[in-house]
Design an enzyme around this catalytic site. Sequence first.
Site, PDB file in Angstrom:
ATOM      1  N   TYR A 174      27.653 -34.805  11.795  1.00  0.00           N
ATOM      2  CA  TYR A 174      26.656 -35.760  11.285  1.00  0.00           C
ATOM      3  C   TYR A 174      26.798 -37.125  11.989  1.00  0.00           C
ATOM      4  O   TYR A 174      27.917 -37.617  12.203  1.00  0.00           O
ATOM      5  CB  TYR A 174      26.813 -35.921   9.766  1.00  0.00           C
ATOM      6  CG  TYR A 174      25.931 -37.040   9.251  1.00  0.00           C
ATOM      7  CD1 TYR A 174      24.553 -36.852   9.129  1.00  0.00           C
ATOM      8  CD2 TYR A 174      26.453 -38.294   8.975  1.00  0.00           C
ATOM      9  CE1 TYR A 174      23.735 -37.887   8.722  1.00  0.00           C
ATOM     10  CE2 TYR A 174      25.643 -39.340   8.564  1.00  0.00           C
ATOM     11  CZ  TYR A 174      24.284 -39.130   8.444  1.00  0.00           C
ATOM     12  OH  TYR A 174      23.469 -40.169   8.058  1.00  0.00           O
ATOM     13  N   LYS A 215      29.039 -46.296  13.607  1.00  0.00           N
ATOM     14  CA  LYS A 215      29.788 -46.881  12.488  1.00  0.00           C
ATOM     15  C   LYS A 215      31.270 -47.060  12.843  1.00  0.00           C
ATOM     16  O   LYS A 215      31.886 -48.059  12.470  1.00  0.00           O
ATOM     17  CB  LYS A 215      29.660 -45.999  11.254  1.00  0.00           C
ATOM     18  CG  LYS A 215      28.232 -45.735  10.828  1.00  0.00           C
ATOM     19  CD  LYS A 215      27.495 -46.995  10.520  1.00  0.00           C
ATOM     20  CE  LYS A 215      26.120 -46.702   9.942  1.00  0.00           C
ATOM     21  NZ  LYS A 215      25.381 -47.937   9.640  1.00  0.00           N
ATOM     22  N   CYS A 265      18.319 -48.631   2.569  1.00  0.00           N
ATOM     23  CA  CYS A 265      17.659 -49.613   1.695  1.00  0.00           C
ATOM     24  C   CYS A 265      16.557 -50.354   2.442  1.00  0.00           C
ATOM     25  O   CYS A 265      16.179 -51.465   2.064  1.00  0.00           O
ATOM     26  CB  CYS A 265      18.667 -50.613   1.146  1.00  0.00           C
ATOM     27  SG  CYS A 265      19.694 -49.933  -0.153  1.00  0.00           S
ATOM     28  N   SER A 276      23.039 -48.912   3.307  1.00  0.00           N
ATOM     29  CA  SER A 276      22.403 -47.775   3.970  1.00  0.00           C
ATOM     30  C   SER A 276      21.196 -47.287   3.184  1.00  0.00           C
ATOM     31  O   SER A 276      21.248 -47.191   1.953  1.00  0.00           O
ATOM     32  CB  SER A 276      23.408 -46.629   4.090  1.00  0.00           C
ATOM     33  OG  SER A 276      24.587 -47.100   4.688  1.00  0.00           O
ATOM     34  N   HIS A 319      26.671 -55.101   9.425  1.00  0.00           N
ATOM     35  CA  HIS A 319      25.705 -54.028   9.141  1.00  0.00           C
ATOM     36  C   HIS A 319      24.343 -54.696   8.908  1.00  0.00           C
ATOM     37  O   HIS A 319      23.860 -54.757   7.781  1.00  0.00           O
ATOM     38  CB  HIS A 319      26.190 -53.274   7.895  1.00  0.00           C
ATOM     39  CG  HIS A 319      25.482 -51.984   7.631  1.00  0.00           C
ATOM     40  ND1 HIS A 319      25.398 -51.443   6.367  1.00  0.00           N
ATOM     41  CD2 HIS A 319      24.840 -51.124   8.445  1.00  0.00           C
ATOM     42  CE1 HIS A 319      24.744 -50.292   6.424  1.00  0.00           C
ATOM     43  NE2 HIS A 319      24.385 -50.082   7.673  1.00  0.00           N
TER      44      HIS A 319
HETATM   45  C1  OXD Z   1      23.319 -45.373   8.740  1.00  0.00           C
HETATM   46  C2  OXD Z   1      24.066 -45.602   7.493  1.00  0.00           C
HETATM   47  O1  OXD Z   1      23.153 -44.217   9.169  1.00  0.00           O
HETATM   48  O2  OXD Z   1      24.241 -46.769   7.136  1.00  0.00           O
HETATM   49  O3  OXD Z   1      22.902 -46.364   9.360  1.00  0.00           O
HETATM   50  O4  OXD Z   1      24.499 -44.626   6.846  1.00  0.00           O
HETATM   51 MN    MN Z   2      23.551 -48.219   8.500  1.00  0.00          MN
END
Ligand code: OXD
Ligand code: MN
Length: 583
Positions: free
Chosen positions: A198, A207, A251, A249, A227
């Site tokens: 994933y 991330k 949102c 995430s 972020h």
């Molecule tokens: C993304 C997350 O995929 O914050 O950006 O999960």
């Molecule tokens: Mn994200």
Amino acid sequence: MTTTLTVLKDWVDSVASLTRPASIHWCDGSDEEYQRLIDEMQESGTLMPLDQKEYPGCYLHRSDPSDVARVEHLTFVCSKSQDDAGPNNNWMDPADAHAKIDALFDGAMQGRTMYVIPYCMGPIDSPYARLGVEITDSPYVVVNMNLMTRMGAAALARIEKEGHFVKGLHSTGDLDPDKRFIMHFPEELTIKSIGSGYGGNALLGKKCHALRIASWQARQEGWLAEHMLIVGIESPEGETHYVACAFPSACGKTNLAMLIPPESHAGWKIWTLGDDIAWLHLDTEGKLRAINPEAGYFGVVPGTNAKTNRNAFDMIQRNTIFTNVGLTADNQPWWEDKKTGKPAIDWLGNKYDGGNGPAAHPNSRFTVSARQNPSYSSLAEAPDGVPISALVFGGRRKELAPLVYEAKSWRHGVLIGAGVASETTAAAIGNVGVVRRDPMAMKPFCGYNFADYWAHWLSFADRSDNLPRIFHVNWFRQDEDGKFLWPGFGENLRVLRWILDRCEGRVDARPTPVGYLPQPDDIDTEGLDVSPETLEALLAVNVDQWKTEMQSIGEYLDSYGERLPDVLRAEHAQVVKALHAAE
Ligand code: OXD
Ligand code: MN
């Protein structure tokens, strides 16, 4: 292709002797390489072509059904000291973590190709960009990294020149959730991830590198890895301001980053710099400048339609990899709220009969190059990034948080960021819709102790008197019947306009214990189905509810113990005092 850089060559050799792949491929990032991998994945059945007439260059990947989101409970920060990782992270001793995960990597790539992906996070010639190399046995990861980062020959050339890079080792392993770990070794600038394909677990530039490892480096080097989306807002007079916004995430960061001005806002333009991550540096004038380390989007598909996000909708009609969406009978991608077509097959590949939940997984994703976005900013590749006028925090809150409010100072803004809470979403495995603290929208991504992180944020006030103003927004406030009070999407531009009016000193504001609120007349609601009473509700500060909230924020901050900066405690005490005085 190989490398002249001994540390890189030695590391690749040592990974190969541990994982024992059938072959090794150094990625050059070319279009030919991308297409060859796409073809190979179609042959092996891991990628399916979609209707190439309507969706040229688009493919569907179905992940293992147990592997559809980030796994926060299996994500670790393995710093030498547990306190450095903080209560906000799972921690494992680095030696134990290496031993545990290396045992899983032992022979993990047998019979597979091992891909070596040199990549650059940030514009290739930016002084703020950082380099990394991901080793993976997943061709899906390679093609996604191709869309999401600047990867291949140019990145390798810069790595060889600089001599250092973040090491990321990834294998899908056997996708057994019990043998799945995402581990970070910040002191070694190393990431090891196994058992998941994933995006957030496997595309290590995103991330793992650009947030967890980068936030650690940023603290040492005096910058911020956040972020945040980055968006440019151009007025009809041609004045452009850049704003960076941190929302948890799923949102709406992608929607806000590529917002289409409503018809009532002729002449306004929106320019997208990034939809997920911002790296922020102080320039010589003390202004905060932002670059987006990424070069593409890994966005949530459901809910994307011509009304909610026309730019994204148009952008994903070509050259897009879809993961875990449904299909129509004529082999086009389908998802909930697409508003066109009908699902025939669900994300698992079963016939869709409408009765078994959604056709697309709620966290199904598109991967696409940022250059396909109609609102792509010409400054997205600018080495020095863009100057930031405002920082905006936000969360998904049914009640309490007003539509928008402004911090009284940088320090108060840090408290507002530290207190962000939001309902959880499908972007991570676990319960959905539960309110949890998500400071600066970084709960899953801060690579070190939040107490030290807040101290780092606070330190910017000592280094500059030219910092952006800080705001908080909440598009998700509801009435007692669960109806959203604010229309959201393109109409959010009206709120951004107030934010810019404040930055430019064009409007005054109403002081309240929690921050500066707009005077109702200063939010333009003309042509909207928002009555003056609704606007009042959207801008209300309920003192009793806020007292409870501040109590909960106080308890949360206290859970960081001695390391919590006194300044933050003092800011908190001031808001509590003001709330009591307001009775
Ligand atoms: C993304 C997350 O995929 O914050 O950006 O999960
Ligand atoms: Mn994200």
